[in-house]
Scaffold this active site. Structure first.
Site, short mmCIF file in Angstrom:
data_model
loop_
_atom_site.label_atom_id
_atom_site.label_comp_id
_atom_site.label_asym_id
_atom_site.label_seq_id
_atom_site.Cartn_x
_atom_site.Cartn_y
_atom_site.Cartn_z
N TYR A 162 0.84 -1.22 0.00
CA TYR A 162 0.00 0.00 0.00
C TYR A 162 0.87 1.27 0.00
CZ TYR A 162 -3.75 3.17 1.58
OH TYR A 162 -4.65 4.21 1.70
N LYS A 166 1.14 4.19 -2.90
CA LYS A 166 0.81 5.61 -2.64
C LYS A 166 2.04 6.50 -2.88
CE LYS A 166 -3.52 5.00 -1.54
NZ LYS A 166 -4.60 5.49 -2.41
#
Ligand code: NAP
Length: 254
Positions: A162, A166
Site C-alpha cells: 500500500y 501511494k
C-alpha cells in the site's frame, strides 16, 4: 452569487471509488458546487446510490450525475469508459483518482497476489485514468487530483504494498504535473491520514485509541475533511497549484 455558490457549474468530473467513503463525499461536494459527476465503482449498480445523491445535490445548478462500473486496473476498459463518459456527459474537466484497496500483511507473509492487487488498483488504476483522460483534460484545461495517503510519505509496517502504491502515486502526480503544465492541466495529490470509512472500520478499538492519541488534532478524520480539500483543488482556488501533496491528517505525520 450563483458563480460563488456553483463555481464548478458546467464542468464534468469523474470520481473513481465513488460508491462509498471518501469518494462518495468527494462526488457529493463536487456535485453541490455545480459539477456533473460520473460516479465510478467496480460496478454501476454499486455507484448508483451515490449518483442519485449527486443528482439531488446538483439539482439547484442543473448538474447531472451518472453511475459507471469498471475495474480501474484494466487499461482498455478504462479507456472505453472515459470515452463513454465524454459522449454521455459532454466532456471532461476534473479527474479524481480515489479508488483504492488495502491488503495488509507483514513483508515476509505478503503474497505476490497481495502486492500486485494493491499496486494494480491504487497506482496503475490512476495511471490508466490519467492516460485515457489526458487529451480531453488538455482541451478543457482541467484538473487531476489523486488520493494518495500519508503512508506514501512515511511508510508503514504491514503496508509495504500500500505504501509503495501511494508513494508511486505521488511520483506519478509530480511527473504528470510537469508534463501537462504547459497545457494548463494542474495535477495534485491529497494525502489523507486516518479517515473513518469501511477501509479503516476493521481496526480494533484499542489500536484506534493509540492512533487517535498520536493525532495532534485529537480526532480521526471524516470523509468530508478530505472532500473539502479536493473541492478546493478542483475549484478556482486551485488554478495556480500543481505538483503538490496536500496532507489532510490532523497533524499525524508532523
Ligand atoms: P473504501 O471505503 O474502502 O472505498 C473504496 C472505493 O474504491 C469503493 O468505491 C470501491 O468500489 C472502489 N474500488 C476498489 N477497488 C476498485 C477497482 N478495482 N475498480 C474500481 N473501483 C474500485 O475506501 P476509502 O477509505 O473511502 O478510501 C478512498 C481512497 O482514500 C483510497 O485510495 C484510499 O487508499 C485512500 N485513503 C484512505 C484513508 C482512510 O483512512 N480511509 C487514508 C488515506 C488514504 P466498490 O464499492 O465497488 O468496491
Amino acid at each position: 452569487m450563483t458563480e460563488i455558490e456553483h463555481p464548478l457549474r458546467g464542468k464534468v468530473a469523474v470520481v473513481t471509488g465513488a460508491s462509498r467513503g471518501i469518494g462518495r463525499a468527494i462526488a457529493l461536494r463536487l456535485a453541490a458546487r455545480g459539477a456533473t459527476v460520473a460516479c465510478v465503482a467496480t460496478s454501476a449498480e454499486r455507484a448508483r446510490e451515490s449518483a442519485d445523491a449527486c443528482a439531488q445535490a446538483g439539482a439547484a445548478s442543473g448538474a447531472r450525475a451518472a453511475a459507471y462500473g469498471v475495474d480501474v486496473s484494466k487499461t482498455a476498459a478504462v479507456a472505453e469508459l472515459v470515452q463513454q463518459v465524454q459522449t454521455e456527459l459532454g466532456g471532461l474537466d476534473i479527474l479524481v483518482n480515489n479508488a483504492g484497496i488495502t491488503r495488509d500483511q507483514l513483508l515476509l507473509r505478503m503474497s505476490e497476489e497481495e502486492f500486485d492487487a494493491v499496486v494494480d488498483t491504487n497506482l496503475k488504476g490512476a495511471w490508466n485514468f490519467i492516460r485515457a483522460s489526458a487529451r480531453p483534460l488538455m482541451k478543457s484545461r482541467g484538473r487531476i487530483i489523486n488520493i494518495a495517503s500519508v503512508v506514501g510519505l512515511t511508510g508503514n509496517a504491514g503496508q509495504s504494498n500500500y505504501a509503495a502504491s501511494k508513494a508511486g502515486l505521488i511520483g506519478l502526480t509530480r511527473s504528470v504535473a510537469k508534463e501537462l503544465a504547459s497545457r494548463n492541466v494542474c495535477c495534485n495529490a491529497v494525502a489523507p491520514g486516518y479517515i473513518d470509512t469501511d477501509m479503516t472500520a476493521a481496526i480494533d478499538a484499542k489500536a484506534k485509541e493509540t492512533l487517535v492519541a498520536a493525532i495532534p488534532l485529537g480526532r480521526t478524520g471524516a470523509a468530508d475533511d478530505v472532500a473539502q480539500a479536493v473541492e478546493y483543488l478542483a475549484g478556482p482556488g486551485g488554478a495556480y497549484i500543481t505538483g503538490q501533496v496536500l496532507v489532510v491528517d490532523g497533524g499525524l505525520s508532523l
